[in-house]
Design an enzyme around this catalytic site. Structure first.
Site, PDB file in Angstrom:
ATOM      1  N   GLU A 116       0.848  -1.201   0.000  1.00 15.70           N
ATOM      2  CA  GLU A 116       0.000   0.000   0.000  1.00 15.70           C
ATOM      3  C   GLU A 116       0.876   1.241   0.000  1.00 15.70           C
ATOM      4  O   GLU A 116       2.084   1.167   0.274  1.00 15.70           O
ATOM      5  CB  GLU A 116      -0.916   0.009   1.234  1.00 15.70           C
ATOM      6  CG  GLU A 116      -2.043  -1.004   1.156  1.00 15.70           C
ATOM      7  CD  GLU A 116      -3.031  -0.890   2.312  1.00 15.70           C
ATOM      8  OE1 GLU A 116      -2.683  -0.302   3.352  1.00 15.70           O
ATOM      9  OE2 GLU A 116      -4.150  -1.398   2.161  1.00 15.70           O
ATOM     10  N   HIS A 232      -9.299  10.188   4.010  1.00 21.08           N
ATOM     11  CA  HIS A 232      -9.040   9.204   2.960  1.00 21.08           C
ATOM     12  C   HIS A 232      -9.333   9.870   1.629  1.00 21.08           C
ATOM     13  O   HIS A 232     -10.382  10.492   1.462  1.00 21.08           O
ATOM     14  CB  HIS A 232      -9.921   7.964   3.142  1.00 21.08           C
ATOM     15  CG  HIS A 232      -9.390   6.796   2.384  1.00 21.08           C
ATOM     16  ND1 HIS A 232      -9.459   6.711   1.015  1.00 21.08           N
ATOM     17  CD2 HIS A 232      -8.739   5.691   2.800  1.00 21.08           C
ATOM     18  CE1 HIS A 232      -8.876   5.591   0.630  1.00 21.08           C
ATOM     19  NE2 HIS A 232      -8.440   4.947   1.698  1.00 21.08           N
ATOM     20  N   ARG A 280      -1.110   9.234   1.863  1.00 23.89           N
ATOM     21  CA  ARG A 280      -2.520   9.613   1.815  1.00 23.89           C
ATOM     22  C   ARG A 280      -2.779  11.107   1.893  1.00 23.89           C
ATOM     23  O   ARG A 280      -3.657  11.634   1.213  1.00 23.89           O
ATOM     24  CB  ARG A 280      -3.240   9.010   3.001  1.00 23.89           C
ATOM     25  CG  ARG A 280      -3.827   7.719   2.688  1.00 23.89           C
ATOM     26  CD  ARG A 280      -4.682   7.259   3.810  1.00 23.89           C
ATOM     27  NE  ARG A 280      -4.913   5.845   3.545  1.00 23.89           N
ATOM     28  CZ  ARG A 280      -5.357   4.995   4.424  1.00 23.89           C
ATOM     29  NH1 ARG A 280      -5.591   5.389   5.650  1.00 23.89           N
ATOM     30  NH2 ARG A 280      -5.556   3.757   4.101  1.00 23.89           N
ATOM     31  N   HIS A 341     -11.363  10.106   7.909  1.00 20.07           N
ATOM     32  CA  HIS A 341     -11.176   8.661   7.949  1.00 20.07           C
ATOM     33  C   HIS A 341     -10.589   8.145   9.261  1.00 20.07           C
ATOM     34  O   HIS A 341     -11.061   7.164   9.810  1.00 20.07           O
ATOM     35  CB  HIS A 341     -10.257   8.304   6.783  1.00 20.07           C
ATOM     36  CG  HIS A 341     -10.055   6.845   6.588  1.00 20.07           C
ATOM     37  ND1 HIS A 341     -11.114   5.983   6.391  1.00 20.07           N
ATOM     38  CD2 HIS A 341      -8.921   6.080   6.539  1.00 20.07           C
ATOM     39  CE1 HIS A 341     -10.642   4.762   6.239  1.00 20.07           C
ATOM     40  NE2 HIS A 341      -9.323   4.789   6.337  1.00 20.07           N
ATOM     41  N   ARG A 376      -0.711   8.794   9.731  1.00 18.19           N
ATOM     42  CA  ARG A 376      -0.737   7.340   9.917  1.00 18.19           C
ATOM     43  C   ARG A 376      -0.355   6.632   8.626  1.00 18.19           C
ATOM     44  O   ARG A 376      -0.899   6.931   7.565  1.00 18.19           O
ATOM     45  CB  ARG A 376      -2.139   6.902  10.327  1.00 18.19           C
ATOM     46  CG  ARG A 376      -2.294   5.402  10.388  1.00 18.19           C
ATOM     47  CD  ARG A 376      -3.743   5.004  10.556  1.00 18.19           C
ATOM     48  NE  ARG A 376      -4.511   5.256   9.368  1.00 18.19           N
ATOM     49  CZ  ARG A 376      -5.318   4.359   8.788  1.00 18.19           C
ATOM     50  NH1 ARG A 376      -5.454   3.167   9.300  1.00 18.19           N
ATOM     51  NH2 ARG A 376      -6.005   4.675   7.717  1.00 18.19           N
TER      52      ARG A 376
HETATM   53  C1  LIG Z   1     -13.792   2.298   5.961  1.00 13.58           C
HETATM   54  C2  LIG Z   1     -12.591   2.041   6.805  1.00 13.58           C
HETATM   55  C3  LIG Z   1     -11.538   1.302   6.312  1.00 13.58           C
HETATM   56  C4  LIG Z   1     -10.408   1.084   7.086  1.00 13.58           C
HETATM   57  N1  LIG Z   1      -9.406   0.292   6.592  1.00 13.58           N
HETATM   58  C5  LIG Z   1      -8.339   0.001   7.383  1.00 13.58           C
HETATM   59  C6  LIG Z   1      -7.339  -0.907   6.958  1.00 13.58           C
HETATM   60  O1  LIG Z   1      -7.410  -1.462   5.871  1.00 13.58           O
HETATM   61  N2  LIG Z   1      -6.297  -1.137   7.786  1.00 13.58           N
HETATM   62  C7  LIG Z   1      -6.170  -0.555   9.004  1.00 13.58           C
HETATM   63  O2  LIG Z   1      -5.192  -0.801   9.711  1.00 13.58           O
HETATM   64  N3  LIG Z   1      -7.134   0.296   9.437  1.00 13.58           N
HETATM   65  C8  LIG Z   1      -8.207   0.569   8.671  1.00 13.58           C
HETATM   66  N4  LIG Z   1      -9.176   1.416   9.126  1.00 13.58           N
HETATM   67  C9  LIG Z   1      -9.074   1.931  10.490  1.00 13.58           C
HETATM   68  C10 LIG Z   1      -9.413   0.814  11.476  1.00 13.58           C
HETATM   69  O3  LIG Z   1     -10.512   0.090  10.982  1.00 13.58           O
HETATM   70  C11 LIG Z   1      -9.765   1.382  12.829  1.00 13.58           C
HETATM   71  O4  LIG Z   1      -8.778   2.272  13.267  1.00 13.58           O
HETATM   72  C12 LIG Z   1      -9.877   0.253  13.852  1.00 13.58           C
HETATM   73  O5  LIG Z   1     -10.791  -0.704  13.397  1.00 13.58           O
HETATM   74  C13 LIG Z   1     -10.311   0.805  15.183  1.00 13.58           C
HETATM   75  O6  LIG Z   1     -10.605  -0.252  16.032  1.00 13.58           O
HETATM   76  P1  LIG Z   1     -11.142   0.061  17.475  1.00 13.58           P
HETATM   77  O7  LIG Z   1     -11.371  -1.256  18.125  1.00 13.58           O
HETATM   78  O8  LIG Z   1     -10.251   1.025  18.123  1.00 13.58           O
HETATM   79  O9  LIG Z   1     -12.514   0.842  17.225  1.00 13.58           O
HETATM   80  P2  LIG Z   1     -13.832   0.415  16.435  1.00 13.58           P
HETATM   81  O10 LIG Z   1     -13.605  -0.777  15.608  1.00 13.58           O
HETATM   82  O11 LIG Z   1     -14.357   1.616  15.773  1.00 13.58           O
HETATM   83  O12 LIG Z   1     -14.801   0.019  17.612  1.00 13.58           O
HETATM   84  C14 LIG Z   1     -15.293   1.002  18.483  1.00 13.58           C
HETATM   85  C15 LIG Z   1     -16.430   0.395  19.245  1.00 13.58           C
HETATM   86  O13 LIG Z   1     -16.831   1.261  20.288  1.00 13.58           O
HETATM   87  C16 LIG Z   1     -18.257   1.373  20.306  1.00 13.58           C
HETATM   88  N5  LIG Z   1     -18.590   2.628  20.947  1.00 13.58           N
HETATM   89  C17 LIG Z   1     -18.263   3.880  20.574  1.00 13.58           C
HETATM   90  N6  LIG Z   1     -18.711   4.774  21.484  1.00 13.58           N
HETATM   91  C18 LIG Z   1     -19.328   4.055  22.459  1.00 13.58           C
HETATM   92  C19 LIG Z   1     -19.990   4.385  23.670  1.00 13.58           C
HETATM   93  N7  LIG Z   1     -20.101   5.656  24.066  1.00 13.58           N
HETATM   94  N8  LIG Z   1     -20.525   3.403  24.419  1.00 13.58           N
HETATM   95  C20 LIG Z   1     -20.428   2.096  24.027  1.00 13.58           C
HETATM   96  N9  LIG Z   1     -19.798   1.724  22.884  1.00 13.58           N
HETATM   97  C21 LIG Z   1     -19.252   2.687  22.126  1.00 13.58           C
HETATM   98  C22 LIG Z   1     -18.630   1.272  18.851  1.00 13.58           C
HETATM   99  O14 LIG Z   1     -19.992   0.942  18.707  1.00 13.58           O
HETATM  100  C23 LIG Z   1     -17.684   0.153  18.421  1.00 13.58           C
HETATM  101  O15 LIG Z   1     -18.181  -1.099  18.802  1.00 13.58           O
HETATM  102  C24 LIG Z   1     -10.318   1.646   8.374  1.00 13.58           C
HETATM  103  C25 LIG Z   1     -11.376   2.400   8.869  1.00 13.58           C
HETATM  104  C26 LIG Z   1     -12.510   2.595   8.106  1.00 13.58           C
HETATM  105  C27 LIG Z   1     -13.641   3.394   8.650  1.00 13.58           C
END
Ligand SMILES: Cc1cc2nc3c(=O)[nH]c(=O)nc-3n(C[C@H](O)[C@H](O)[C@H](O)COP(=O)(O)OP(=O)(O)OC[C@H]3O[C@@H](n4cnc5c(N)ncnc54)[C@H](O)[C@@H]3O)c2cc1C
Length: 525
Positions: A116, A232, A280, A341, A376
């Site tokens: 990438e 993004h 990016r 993003h 990032r």
């Molecule tokens: C479209 C897209 C594509 C991406 N592609 C990539 C990729 O290819 N590679 C990569 O490394 N990263 C990628 N990213 C970034 C990556 O997906 C995220 O940074 C990562 O998944 C974050 O994980 P997390 O567990 O921190 O949060 P999340 O997966 O966002 O989970 C957060 C959780 O907290 C919950 N939540 C939020 N607020 C509250 C609250 N007040 N009370 C209770 N629950 C709450 C939400 O409902 C969710 O369940 C991408 C992001 C997006 C949006």
């Protein structure tokens, strides 16, 4: 109003990769309660397409992954954090393979690795082009077999329970019944993900309203580097506005996709020698600049010159999604626009996820670990979530609260609600998102940032009043998070009088050595 009280050993707020991975690392250590805002799979994780960056290729090395990460971070990534990230990465990827995640393999059954933008080698482990969905599904399925884990869906955590600089759990709203629950926990993990919803256009789902940053800030935690928000460059343009924009993965450019303006000029030639494989932020600014200059709504991303079968094999998800809008990516270019993003900043943590408050950890996108610096590197975020949530698991027992919470921790329940307040919440939410997009977006100016900040200071006061005096609802809680995050991003952006990585200010277009430091904000509580 009756408040339900629940006691647990571990309270995990969120059900994305960071929370689920943490859960599996402390699985034999006590009772675990996961609160999640919507359904368990409503998370940024579920939408990740590209994959997880990690060194599995014999021509690759930790040094190279580290160099790429540091180069993209523009002098603000913490070397020690990056070292931990790249060295522990492969083991954490193997952990989740053992827990059932199936990555795409080549003919010899080795992990198929993608390249990438910003990476010097092929090092993106992926599961087709729906990596996040596969990870989320497998980890949810892995935790199901344990009877000590409970997941409460549709529970929105809105305030941490803090006394004597220790965290005793959180209050949450059961969105389906309106009931408030008090969760008393010996350890609390914030894993609430990002805040893309603070911008008008975003690739993030509706849950990404920055709640974790807001509750931590209001509890007195340090918040760092919020000005670095990644846009993004390529999300699917649709004439009708969407809650979130469908992402056209970086990998598509990695595999030969080219960007054109609406007249057919391959415009990246004028912006960066690496063309479409430039970092990016460069690609997003290039798209933004072409759109603003030409006054158009989208540019084109074209991969139709590549082999049709290969396109369908490599990008089945993007292929199918675009077909829903009558765009056949194997035969024609895709209209795309940039969108908010990824939040590089967040709740300040050490290398084990510890925040400033005892008993409170943070991991995943909500956390600032020092890895990303001013930008990032693609696919480093799932990796960061895996590596640092596992490290948080290691210190969890030592970071626990020992005694019971002080008495009288219940919040004031004297609240009222009127119809005007709902209208106000919806209206103000739109204004915040629009103001962030127009004034605190991809390209910034001093006077626009100041203008935004004046509005946000006023909203902050008004919304705080509303929050204290209304019945709690999802609208009000999220509005409070959004305004807090908008304020923190704007205040951080104003204080950085230079351009670095994702923060580009036309009035200060160059890097300035005296700003080679993190922006840290803390509320006096
Ligand atoms: C479209 C897209 C594509 C991406 N592609 C990539 C990729 O290819 N590679 C990569 O490394 N990263 C990628 N990213 C970034 C990556 O997906 C995220 O940074 C990562 O998944 C974050 O994980 P997390 O567990 O921190 O949060 P999340 O997966 O966002 O989970 C957060 C959780 O907290 C919950 N939540 C939020 N607020 C509250 C609250 N007040 N009370 C209770 N629950 C709450 C939400 O409902 C969710 O369940 C991408 C992001 C997006 C949006």
């Amino acid at each position: 109003m009756e408040i339900k009280r629940i006691e647990t050993d571990f309270l995990l707020i969120g059900s994305g990769i960071a929370a689920l991975n943490f859960a599996l690392h402390v699985i034999d250590k006590g009772k675990i309660l996961i609160l999640t805002k919507k359904k368990r799979t409503d998370a940024n994780t579920n939408y990740a397409q590209g994959g997880i960056a990690s060194v599995f290729n014999s021509e690759d090395s930790f040094e190279s992954h580290k160099e790429d990460t540091l180069r993209v971070g523009k002098g603000l990534s913490e070397e020690e954090a990056v070292d931990v990230l790249v060295r522990e990465g492969p083991s954490r990827v193997k952990d989740i393979i053992n827990w059932g995640v199936e990555f795409t393999r080549d003919e010899s059954s080795a992990l198929e690795l993608w390249k990438e933008g910003g990476h010097s080698h092929k090092r993106i482990v992926h599961s087709g082009d729906f990596t996040g969905r596969e990870v989320e599904k497998a980890l949810i399925s892995a935790i199901k077999s344990y009877s000590n884990i409970r997941i409460f869906e549709h529970h929105l955590a809105y305030e941490l329970i803090i006394a004597d600089n220790s965290c005793y759990g959180a209050y949450a709203l059961d969105v389906s019944t309106g009931e408030i629950i008090q969760v008393i926990s010996r350890l609390t993990l914030l894993a609430t993900g990002g805040a893309g919803q603070v911008y008008q256009h975003t690739s993030n789902p509706s849950v990404a309203t920055g709640d974790g940053v807001a509750v931590a800030y209001n509890a007195g935690c340090k918040i760092a580097d919020m000005e670095f928000f990644q846009f993004h460059p390529t999300t699917l343009y649709t004439p009708e506005p969407q809650e979130r924009q469908f992402l056209i993965s970086e990998a598509l450019r990695g595999e030969g996709g080219r960007l054109y303006d609406q007249e057919g000029n391959r415009f990246m030639e004028g912006f960066h020698p690496k063309m479409e494989l430039a970092p990016r932020d460069v690609v997003a600014r290039a798209c933004d600049s072409v759109l603003k200059k030409r006054g158009e709504d989208f540019v084109y991303l074209d991969i139709s010159h590549e082999d049709e079968d290969e396109i369908k094999r490599k990008f089945p998800n993007i292929y199918r999604e675009c077909l829903k809008y009558s765009i056949n990516i194997a035969k024609e270019p895709i209209p795309v626009v940039p969108a908010a993003h990824y939040m590089c900043g967040g709740v300040y943590t050490d290398l084990f996820g510890k925040t400033d408050i005892r008993g409170l950890l943070a991991a995943g996108e909500v956390a600032f670990t020092g890895v990303h610096g001013a930008n990032r590197l693609a696919s480093n975020s799932l990796l960061e979530a895996l590596v640092f949530s596992a490290r948080a698991g290691k210190v969890a027992m030592d970071w626990m609260i020992q005694g019971p919470p002080p008495e009288d921790l219940l919040p004031s329940m004297k609240r009222r609600s009127t119809i005007e307040e709902s209208v106000l919440a919806v209206h103000t939410r739109k204004e915040i998102k629009q103001t962030m997009w127009d004034y605190v977006g991809i390209v910034r100016r001093d006077y626009l940032l100041n203008r935004a900040q004046r509005r946000f200071e006023l909203y902050l006061e008004e919304i705080e009043e509303l929050y204290k005096n209304s019945y709690l609802s999802q609208d009000i809680i999220e509005l409070r998070s959004l305004i807090t995050v908008a304020y923190l991003i704007t205040r951080s952006a104003i204080s950085r009088k230079e351009s670095r990585g994702l923060h580009y200010n036309k009035d200060h277009p160059d890097e300035n050595e005296s700003y080679k430091k993190h922006t840290v904000i803390r509320k006096e509580v």
